[in-house]
Design a protein around this motif. Structure first.
Motif, PDB file in Angstrom:
ATOM      1  N   GLU A  88      37.023  49.599  66.600  1.00  0.00           N
ATOM      2  CA  GLU A  88      35.768  48.577  67.072  1.00  0.00           C
ATOM      3  C   GLU A  88      36.336  50.018  68.206  1.00  0.00           C
ATOM      4  OE1 GLU A  88      33.580  46.787  67.327  1.00  0.00           O
ATOM      5  OE2 GLU A  88      34.334  46.248  65.727  1.00  0.00           O
ATOM      6  N   PRO A  89      35.489  50.668  69.223  1.00  0.00           N
ATOM      7  CA  PRO A  89      35.584  51.337  70.628  1.00  0.00           C
ATOM      8  C   PRO A  89      36.857  50.870  70.985  1.00  0.00           C
ATOM      9  CG  PRO A  89      32.821  50.758  70.375  1.00  0.00           C
ATOM     10  CD  PRO A  89      33.700  49.925  69.489  1.00  0.00           C
ATOM     11  N   LEU A  90      37.947  51.523  71.675  1.00  0.00           N
ATOM     12  CA  LEU A  90      38.898  51.074  73.087  1.00  0.00           C
ATOM     13  C   LEU A  90      38.816  51.151  73.599  1.00  0.00           C
ATOM     14  CD1 LEU A  90      42.321  50.854  72.294  1.00  0.00           C
ATOM     15  CD2 LEU A  90      42.251  53.780  73.269  1.00  0.00           C
ATOM     16  N   PRO A  91      38.573  49.924  74.592  1.00  0.00           N
ATOM     17  CA  PRO A  91      38.289  49.159  75.946  1.00  0.00           C
ATOM     18  C   PRO A  91      39.614  50.160  76.311  1.00  0.00           C
ATOM     19  CG  PRO A  91      39.075  47.463  74.961  1.00  0.00           C
ATOM     20  CD  PRO A  91      39.799  48.070  74.113  1.00  0.00           C
ATOM     21  N   PHE A  92      39.585  50.782  77.603  1.00  0.00           N
ATOM     22  CA  PHE A  92      40.503  51.755  78.310  1.00  0.00           C
ATOM     23  C   PHE A  92      39.979  52.478  79.833  1.00  0.00           C
ATOM     24  CE2 PHE A  92      38.629  55.449  75.994  1.00  0.00           C
ATOM     25  CZ  PHE A  92      38.651  56.342  76.661  1.00  0.00           C
ATOM     26  N   PRO A  93      40.726  52.938  80.535  1.00  0.00           N
ATOM     27  CA  PRO A  93      40.152  53.153  81.990  1.00  0.00           C
ATOM     28  C   PRO A  93      39.341  54.530  82.120  1.00  0.00           C
ATOM     29  CG  PRO A  93      42.557  53.353  82.129  1.00  0.00           C
ATOM     30  CD  PRO A  93      41.540  52.359  80.969  1.00  0.00           C
ATOM     31  N   HIS A  94      39.992  55.353  81.033  1.00  0.00           N
ATOM     32  CA  HIS A  94      38.831  56.620  80.307  1.00  0.00           C
ATOM     33  C   HIS A  94      38.372  56.911  79.741  1.00  0.00           C
ATOM     34  CE1 HIS A  94      42.658  58.005  82.940  1.00  0.00           C
ATOM     35  NE2 HIS A  94      43.538  57.097  81.888  1.00  0.00           N
ATOM     36  N   ALA A  95      37.352  56.242  79.682  1.00  0.00           N
ATOM     37  CA  ALA A  95      36.382  55.380  78.599  1.00  0.00           C
ATOM     38  C   ALA A  95      34.738  56.660  79.313  1.00  0.00           C
ATOM     39  CB  ALA A  95      35.725  54.736  78.218  1.00  0.00           C
ATOM     40  N   ALA A  96      35.142  56.064  80.581  1.00  0.00           N
ATOM     41  CA  ALA A  96      33.584  56.809  81.898  1.00  0.00           C
ATOM     42  C   ALA A  96      34.445  58.509  81.319  1.00  0.00           C
ATOM     43  CB  ALA A  96      33.540  56.373  82.510  1.00  0.00           C
ATOM     44  N   THR A  97      35.136  58.929  81.455  1.00  0.00           N
ATOM     45  CA  THR A  97      35.400  60.634  80.904  1.00  0.00           C
ATOM     46  C   THR A  97      34.916  61.459  79.733  1.00  0.00           C
ATOM     47  OG1 THR A  97      37.323  60.564  81.260  1.00  0.00           O
ATOM     48  CG2 THR A  97      36.304  60.106  83.191  1.00  0.00           C
ATOM     49  N   ALA A  98      35.178  60.495  78.443  1.00  0.00           N
ATOM     50  CA  ALA A  98      35.605  60.610  77.255  1.00  0.00           C
ATOM     51  C   ALA A  98      33.769  61.965  76.895  1.00  0.00           C
ATOM     52  CB  ALA A  98      35.579  59.483  75.879  1.00  0.00           C
ATOM     53  N   PRO A  99      34.254  63.002  76.563  1.00  0.00           N
ATOM     54  CA  PRO A  99      33.277  64.172  76.143  1.00  0.00           C
ATOM     55  C   PRO A  99      32.556  63.966  74.766  1.00  0.00           C
ATOM     56  CG  PRO A  99      35.900  64.960  74.990  1.00  0.00           C
ATOM     57  CD  PRO A  99      35.381  63.502  75.927  1.00  0.00           C
ATOM     58  N   GLY A 100      32.817  62.784  73.947  1.00  0.00           N
ATOM     59  CA  GLY A 100      32.292  62.670  73.150  1.00  0.00           C
ATOM     60  C   GLY A 100      32.511  62.412  71.644  1.00  0.00           C
ATOM     61  N   VAL A 101      32.624  62.477  70.622  1.00  0.00           N
ATOM     62  CA  VAL A 101      33.127  62.540  68.615  1.00  0.00           C
ATOM     63  C   VAL A 101      32.531  63.802  67.925  1.00  0.00           C
ATOM     64  CG1 VAL A 101      33.852  61.483  66.702  1.00  0.00           C
ATOM     65  CG2 VAL A 101      33.417  60.500  68.745  1.00  0.00           C
ATOM     66  N   THR A 102      33.595  64.742  67.851  1.00  0.00           N
ATOM     67  CA  THR A 102      32.627  66.025  67.353  1.00  0.00           C
ATOM     68  C   THR A 102      31.885  65.999  66.327  1.00  0.00           C
ATOM     69  OG1 THR A 102      34.739  67.305  67.781  1.00  0.00           O
ATOM     70  CG2 THR A 102      33.922  67.683  66.060  1.00  0.00           C
ATOM     71  N   ASP A 103      30.338  66.680  66.208  1.00  0.00           N
ATOM     72  CA  ASP A 103      29.295  65.832  65.513  1.00  0.00           C
ATOM     73  C   ASP A 103      30.208  67.384  64.138  1.00  0.00           C
ATOM     74  OD1 ASP A 103      27.098  64.910  64.273  1.00  0.00           O
ATOM     75  OD2 ASP A 103      25.956  66.745  65.704  1.00  0.00           O
ATOM     76  N   ASP A 104      30.721  66.635  62.743  1.00  0.00           N
ATOM     77  CA  ASP A 104      30.159  67.710  62.297  1.00  0.00           C
ATOM     78  C   ASP A 104      28.229  66.746  60.556  1.00  0.00           C
ATOM     79  OD1 ASP A 104      30.398  69.311  59.852  1.00  0.00           O
ATOM     80  OD2 ASP A 104      32.315  68.723  59.629  1.00  0.00           O
ATOM     81  N   PRO A 105      27.564  67.430  60.742  1.00  0.00           N
ATOM     82  CA  PRO A 105      27.289  67.531  59.619  1.00  0.00           C
ATOM     83  C   PRO A 105      27.148  67.064  58.260  1.00  0.00           C
ATOM     84  CG  PRO A 105      26.087  68.732  61.528  1.00  0.00           C
ATOM     85  CD  PRO A 105      26.885  68.781  61.460  1.00  0.00           C
ATOM     86  N   SER A 106      28.045  67.936  57.947  1.00  0.00           N
ATOM     87  CA  SER A 106      29.110  67.799  56.813  1.00  0.00           C
ATOM     88  C   SER A 106      29.835  66.859  56.416  1.00  0.00           C
ATOM     89  CB  SER A 106      29.218  69.265  56.172  1.00  0.00           C
ATOM     90  OG  SER A 106      29.923  69.503  57.059  1.00  0.00           O
ATOM     91  N   ASN A 107      30.454  65.807  57.738  1.00  0.00           N
ATOM     92  CA  ASN A 107      31.079  64.659  57.299  1.00  0.00           C
ATOM     93  C   ASN A 107      30.810  63.719  58.307  1.00  0.00           C
ATOM     94  OD1 ASN A 107      33.739  63.737  56.902  1.00  0.00           O
ATOM     95  ND2 ASN A 107      34.625  64.915  59.342  1.00  0.00           N
ATOM     96  N   PRO A 108      30.206  63.361  57.527  1.00  0.00           N
ATOM     97  CA  PRO A 108      29.637  62.074  58.255  1.00  0.00           C
ATOM     98  C   PRO A 108      31.041  60.704  58.624  1.00  0.00           C
ATOM     99  CG  PRO A 108      28.595  62.231  55.998  1.00  0.00           C
ATOM    100  CD  PRO A 108      28.892  63.264  56.652  1.00  0.00           C
ATOM    101  N   LEU A 109      31.246  60.105  59.662  1.00  0.00           N
ATOM    102  CA  LEU A 109      31.673  59.215  59.768  1.00  0.00           C
ATOM    103  C   LEU A 109      30.849  57.885  59.378  1.00  0.00           C
ATOM    104  CD1 LEU A 109      33.440  60.251  62.729  1.00  0.00           C
ATOM    105  CD2 LEU A 109      34.020  61.069  60.680  1.00  0.00           C
ATOM    106  N   PHE A 110      31.374  56.873  58.415  1.00  0.00           N
ATOM    107  CA  PHE A 110      31.695  55.955  58.128  1.00  0.00           C
ATOM    108  C   PHE A 110      31.705  54.518  59.158  1.00  0.00           C
ATOM    109  CE2 PHE A 110      30.597  58.304  54.545  1.00  0.00           C
ATOM    110  CZ  PHE A 110      29.765  58.230  54.045  1.00  0.00           C
TER     111      PHE A 110
END
Length: 364
Positions: free
Chosen positions: A312-334
């Motif tokens: 589950e997504p982590l609740p923490f005070p810096h979440a609003a400044t998170a840049p997003g997860v690295t996108d790698d089409p060859s390595n999808p995340l489940f």
């Protein structure tokens, strides 16, 4: 999550180990002479020391994704017992090691010969013994996820009973260190310390590798392990004094990680990057084969949750400044962790995968 099994580390002659080409300026190289050093024992030295620990841990995890961990409390006697048993294992006759070949295990446990593992589709020049929690074989039933194949017994050399004892004790010991470290890290970024406790527990899926790099390949290739990220929560690496581990830093180049006696090299896995939407870093790393016939030994331990865990997504005070997860089409995340680990095993161990799990392989 990664294109390979969890592990660490390159290309190049000894002269190229300082950073990948093109070489950086002396100033940029000097800035990366060592990873941040985190003393976990500071958590026990009062509020001021713990606050400083959290500030340092926050910076290391957010800015680098790698650090050296001291003050972890692992006795030298336990380290020596494991290292001695590992050296005796790799000194066994090849026939004894091949009796544990992981191609005989549908659970991807056992011995992998030099050159039989792959990272990014290329051969890794090392041999290793893969060990996990000692559990009965689980064959997925109708409708059950295929990742349950990853639970099962280890393979042990009959001639070295002390290896089983030392390795399973190491899994327990480093699991405790990693649990404490994760709780301090979550506290450091303002999150609930025990938020991820439920995804571990008795059914967590730890993974230990005993690894030997036998020197440079005869064809001149020097990929000890190709560049990759680990796909769990945390990796704690015990490395010897030979060196060869390299980490990609903010300048985009790969820089050496000088061995620090008594320390574990710690890196964050992709689950923490996903959980924090990219605020914490899972960082590319690789290993350059040692020169000539020089051997290098390392022991990575991977702190992984239950196979059926949904992170589950982590609740923490810096979440609003998170840049997003690295996108790698060859390595999808489940969503379920087990599918990510199974994906990595199928890619990294093609011989075992073809023998036991051909129905799970993607046609070329």
């Amino acid at each position: 999550m990664t294109t390979n099994t969890s592990s660490s580390e390159p290309h190049g002659s000894p002269e190229s180990h300082g950073s990948s080409e093109p070489h950086g300026s002396p100033e940029s190289h000097d800035a990366y002479q060592q990873l941040p050093i985190i003393d976990l024992s500071a958590a026990d030295r009062g509020p001021q020391a713990r606050d400083l620990l959290h500030a340092q841990l926050h910076s290391a995890a957010h800015d680098v994704g790698f650090f050296q961990l001291t003050g972890h409390g692992v006795p030298e006697s336990e380290t020596r017992a494991l290292v001695d048993a590992m050296h005796r294992f790799f000194a066994l006759p090849e026939a004894d090691r091949l009796a544990l070949d992981n191609t005989g295990s549908p659970h991807f446990r056992g011995y992998t010969r030099t050159g039989d593992e792959r990272t990014g589709g290329s051969r890794d020049w090392r041999d290793q013994l893969d060990i996990g929690a000692e559990r009965p074989a689980r064959v997925p039933g109708p409708g059950e996820p295929a990742y349950w194949w990853l639970e099962g017994p280890n393979q042990w050399p009959a001639a070295l009973p002390e290896l089983r004892t030392a390795a399973l004790a190491w899994i327990d010991r480093l699991g405790s260190v990693a649990e404490r470290l994760l709780r301090e890290l979550l506290t450091a970024i303002g999150a609930p310390a025990g938020f991820y406790d439920p995804v571990f527990g008795d059914r967590a899926h730890p993974h230990l590798k005993l690894v030997r790099y036998p020197g440079s390949a005869s064809d001149g290739a020097d990929q000890g392990v190709g560049a990759h990220k680990d796909y769990g929560f945390l990796t704690l690496l015990l490395q010897d004094q030979v060196g060869g581990l390299q980490v990609q830093r903010a300048d985009g180049r790969f820089h050496d990680v000088p061995p620090l006696p008594g320390a574990f090299v710690v890196n964050l896995g992709e689950l923490l990057e996903v959980a924090t939407n990219g605020y914490l870093l899972a960082t590319n790393h690789r290993v350059v084969s040692p020169p000539g016939a020089t051997e290098r030994f390392s022991v990575p331990f991977f702190y992984n949750p239950r196979l059926d865990a949904r992170i589950e997504p982590l609740p923490f005070p810096h979440a609003a400044t998170a840049p997003g997860v690295t996108d790698d089409p060859s390595n999808p995340l489940f969503a379920e962790y087990g599918f990510n680990e199974l994906k990595g095993k199928l890619r990294a161990h093609p011989l075992a995968a073809a023998r036991h799990h051909a129905e799970l392989l993607t046609p070329a």
